[in-house]
Design an enzyme around this catalytic site. Structure first.
Site, short mmCIF file in Angstrom:
data_model
loop_
_atom_site.label_atom_id
_atom_site.label_comp_id
_atom_site.label_asym_id
_atom_site.label_seq_id
_atom_site.Cartn_x
_atom_site.Cartn_y
_atom_site.Cartn_z
N GLY A 73 1.21 -1.52 -0.39
CA GLY A 73 -0.17 -0.10 0.13
C GLY A 73 1.23 1.75 0.02
O GLY A 73 1.76 1.49 -0.20
N SER A 74 0.52 2.42 0.30
CA SER A 74 1.09 3.55 0.45
C SER A 74 2.36 4.29 1.58
O SER A 74 2.61 3.04 2.14
CB SER A 74 -0.59 4.49 0.86
OG SER A 74 0.50 5.32 1.87
N SER A 75 3.10 4.97 0.59
CA SER A 75 4.53 5.04 0.94
C SER A 75 4.17 5.71 3.02
O SER A 75 5.05 5.96 3.63
CB SER A 75 4.87 6.52 0.17
OG SER A 75 4.48 6.84 -0.08
#
Lengths: 148, 429
Positions: A73-75
């Site tokens: 997923g997201s950083s």
């Protein structure tokens, strides 16, 4: 901090891996076969997975040894887990199969023992509720199976 | 253990001051966690340095509760608070928490806006450029082939690696903030040639020739190859910046793709053999009409009611080409009384939209062009939103789950139509 006493008998299994973040701890395993999202997948204030369709949806990982395939997923992964440290809801240790920048940086800023690159698959061996002694300094995990 | 150059050791020892020393110390811990052997130099860093909610500032109240405290303790994960100088690398701030002008419309409080303005002043004072976007490559930071970058934001990372041949891992807040000071990032992952080679094949058997279909293919790709590197070949035509932007964002959100190859299209995939660094390996997947329909159905599985009350465009942030198209589609129409239309972009692109009259066209139709953020990042939707529509697979993936609302995915024209009628009529052509 874990205050769990270790059994006097020999461990049921021992796994060797590469230490990601050094340290030694003892605690209870929380195992998932689903990869974990940080931002959007975890509520750091509650220390819970909140991703719909995740097998740990609604489950708290606070003070547990989190055993999972890897991060996705997201950083924002590291900063969400970093927030769990601030909120007092952090896991006790991380054991994961696949090294990514998300999981590595997350483990670093969580400041908890972490291991990866195992000689045996921890997801196949460790079950939720097992008692684990994680020694990331020596790259070793000892496990005692929970009665089941 | 990571090996340090003489200069890196000197930085760690404090020769460039305590903040650079703390940054180097964090980067050494990070490199050791990855198993990296050394660092690469980087002069292109994009992150979210020092931005903090009031909760986090309160948490560090004993340390002063200010930008300095947050940057030292959280961004650099330091045990003590140090003076934070101007950044050394070319440093950019990615998306932030609200529109600098339309924040009231986004439901933000005066206090939240004051916190936002304080952080922004501090970011600028530390020599960090206020790009305020998930698309730095549309706002003045376009990497070049082979350039070592340290970027956050999964959709920007996949664009950097795949489309222009820049080199970055999916970095986090702490590693990018440290890299802004130390100009170093672990030499691991996408910084290394061998790591950039394809791992699986996707054979595209149905025509993919508009931005909507590039998005569907991206969502299929991520769901299929997860976080590995796909090599796509077949019926993909007419590449463009906005098509790659949509494809990469979709693949990064459904699976975590950080780099892809398209044979004959992307720069490190002149042919199949170059993309794989030898004969094709891994599995071979097929994208055909059934796969396309299944992907569309998956994305639309979070929609029930066709009474749409919110349409959100601009994920990733819209380019000037996309804003001009939206303005053209809505010219002479009006957003329905039961609906709202918000379009998100960067400040740089909005300045162009202002100059070109598009902002005014959108405003006249009852739509709002916003900058800096998006509904998912700021968790901002119009009051009472129950059913939203998107032309972005990524936003469809995230926003309904985050906000507990329904969502539809379709073309830009379908979304504009829904905004003007309040009814979703999307279908797969």
């Amino acid at each position: 901090m874990s205050v769990t006493a270790l059994p006097t008998r020999a461990p049921d299994y021992v796994i060797h891996g590469r230490g990601v973040v050094p340290g030694i701890t003892v605690g209870e395993a929380l195992v998932t076969r689903d990869t974990i999202s940080g931002w959007g997948g975890v509520n750091p204030m509650a220390g819970k997975v909140i991703e719909s369709r995740h097998e740990l949806n609604g489950v708290s990982f606070a003070d547990k040894i989190l055993v999972f395939p890897g991060a996705k997923g997201s950083s924002g992964w590291s900063s969400i887990f970093h927030m769990t440290r601030l909120a007092g809801t952090a896991p006790l240790a991380l054991l994961f199969n696949v090294t990514t920048t998300k999981a590595a940086l997350g483990a670093v800023v969580l400041r908890v023992p972490a291991l990866t690159d195992f000689d045996r698959d921890p997801l196949a061996l460790i079950a939720t509720g097992d008692l684990l002694r994680v020694n990331a300094d020596e790259g070793k995990v000892e496990g005692w199976r929970a009665p089941r | 253990m990571v090996t340090l150059t003489t200069q890196e050791q000197a930085m760690l020892d404090g020769e460039q001051g305590p903040a650079v020393a703390r940054a180097m110390a964090l980067l050494v811990r990070y490199a050791d966690a990855l198993g990296a052997e050394d660092f690469v130099e980087t002069n292109n860093v994009a992150g979210v340095p020092g931005s903090a909610s009031p909760w986090m500032k309160e948490y560090y109240a004993a340390d002063g509760g200010d930008y300095r405290a947050v940057f030292s303790r959280f961004d650099l994960d330091s045990d003590d608070v140090v003076d934070v100088p101007r950044m050394n690398a070319f440093s950019c701030h990615l998306q932030g928490g609200m529109d600098p002008e339309l924040w009231r419309e986004q439901g933000m409080t005066e206090a939240a806006n004051a916190n936002f303005r304080y952080d922004e002043e501090q970011v600028a004072a530390h020599g960090i450029q206020l790009l305020k976007t998930c698309t730095p490559y549309l706002a003045g930071n376009v990497p070049v082939m082979g350039e070592h970058c340290a970027w956050m934001e999964s959709s920007a990372v996949v664009f950097c690696n795949s489309v222009v041949g820049g080199r970055t891992n999916c970095e986090g807040r702490e590693s990018t903030s440290a890299a802004m000071l130390a100009k170093r990032i672990p030499n691991w992952g996408f910084h290394r040639d061998a790591y950039r080679l394809g791992q699986h094949s996707i054979d595209v058997q149905v025509s993919v020739d508009d931005v909507f279909d590039w998005g569907l293919l991206g969502y299929f790709t991520g769901a299929t190859v997860e976080d590995t590197i796909p090599v796509l070949s077949g019926a993909i035509t007419n590449p463009s910046l906005i098509r790659h932007k949509h494809f990469g964002a979709a693949a990064a959100s459904s699976g975590g793709v950080e780099m892809y190859h398209m044979v004959g299209i992307t720069p490190e995939a002149r042919d199949l053999e170059t993309a794989f660094g030898g004969p094709p390996r891994g599995e071979r997947f097929v994208y055909d009409a059934q796969a396309r329909r299944r992907t569309w159905e998956t994305l639309n599985s979070v929609g029930q009611s066709t009474a749409v009350d919110f349409v959100m465009l601009g994920c990733p942030h819209y380019s000037i080409e996309q804003i001009a198209l939206a303005a053209r589609l809505i010219e002479g129409r009006r957003v329905h009384a039961n609906c709202a239309l918000w379009i998100f972009t960067s400040r740089a692109v909005k300045a162009m939209a202002d100059a070109g009259g598009h902002t005014a066209t959108l405003r006249a139709a009852g739509a709002m062009l916003m900058t800096d953020t998006c509904s998912a990042i700021s968790q901002a939707v119009p009051p009472g939103t129950r059913v939203a529509a998107f032309d972005s697979a990524k936003q469809t993936h995230y926003l309904p789950a985050i906000m507990g609302i329904e969502g539809w995915f379709g073309t830009t024209a379908e979304c504009i139509d829904a905004a003007c009628t309040g009814v979703w009529r999307g279908d797969l052509a």
